[in-house]
Design an enzyme around this catalytic site. Sequence first.
Site, PDB file in Angstrom:
ATOM      1  N   HIS A 170     -20.393  15.869  29.713  1.00  0.00           N
ATOM      2  CA  HIS A 170     -20.624  14.385  29.373  1.00  0.00           C
ATOM      3  C   HIS A 170     -19.430  13.616  29.267  1.00  0.00           C
ATOM      4  CE1 HIS A 170     -24.201  11.813  27.297  1.00  0.00           C
ATOM      5  NE2 HIS A 170     -23.263  11.196  27.917  1.00  0.00           N
ATOM      6  N   GLU A 194     -28.874  18.908  25.694  1.00  0.00           N
ATOM      7  CA  GLU A 194     -27.310  18.714  25.411  1.00  0.00           C
ATOM      8  C   GLU A 194     -26.994  19.517  24.236  1.00  0.00           C
ATOM      9  OE1 GLU A 194     -25.274  15.282  26.304  1.00  0.00           O
ATOM     10  OE2 GLU A 194     -26.006  15.370  28.486  1.00  0.00           O
ATOM     11  N   ALA A 200     -17.580   8.832  31.429  1.00  0.00           N
ATOM     12  CA  ALA A 200     -17.398   7.717  30.877  1.00  0.00           C
ATOM     13  C   ALA A 200     -15.817   7.523  30.123  1.00  0.00           C
ATOM     14  CB  ALA A 200     -18.295   7.109  30.085  1.00  0.00           C
ATOM     15  N   ARG A 213     -28.274   9.305  32.484  1.00  0.00           N
ATOM     16  CA  ARG A 213     -29.065   9.814  31.314  1.00  0.00           C
ATOM     17  C   ARG A 213     -29.774  11.192  31.756  1.00  0.00           C
ATOM     18  NH1 ARG A 213     -25.708   7.885  28.731  1.00  0.00           N
ATOM     19  NH2 ARG A 213     -25.908   5.831  27.639  1.00  0.00           N
TER      20      ARG A 213
END
Length: 177
Positions: free
Chosen positions: A138, A119, A141, A90
Amino acid sequence: TLGILGMGSIGREIARYGKQLGMTVIGVDPYSEPPEYVDAFGSLTDLDEMLSTSDFVVIAAPHTPETEGLFNLQLLEKMKSSAFLINIGRGAILPLDDLVTALNDNLLAGAALDVFEIEPLPQKHPLWTMPNVIITPHIAACTPKVSERHLEVLLGNIRRFANGESLLNVVNKSLWF
């Protein structure tokens, strides 16, 4: 040596890959149990030692009151000057001004960042022009298997709920994760 802060499912996968690559793996997490493929494991009190011995430090921890701003300049100074910092956890864990100072002062060799305190990262931010920084938007994932894994957990939890069994991935709101 690979040091990982946050040994949840993501940190464990990183540790597993690091081990497969022949790395010594050190995990730090105050809430999880060490997997068998980690060479050393500890709580936050062991973070300084992990930082001083790791060549690569990965932040894979959740944003909590305990981790917010944790990787400040004082902590970055404990890293080896030849080490690389990777943040896929994070953005709130790593104050950007402190990271810029650490990089400018050669306190660490470089950084790879997928998440940011702000962000999107502002266009004029100095991190964009640093040759020893890798920036991704980002997306750490994002893999083809994420949807499949989410569906497996959902269906597994529905089955568990129907059978009166304990659920997987239960959130503890007091811990923020």
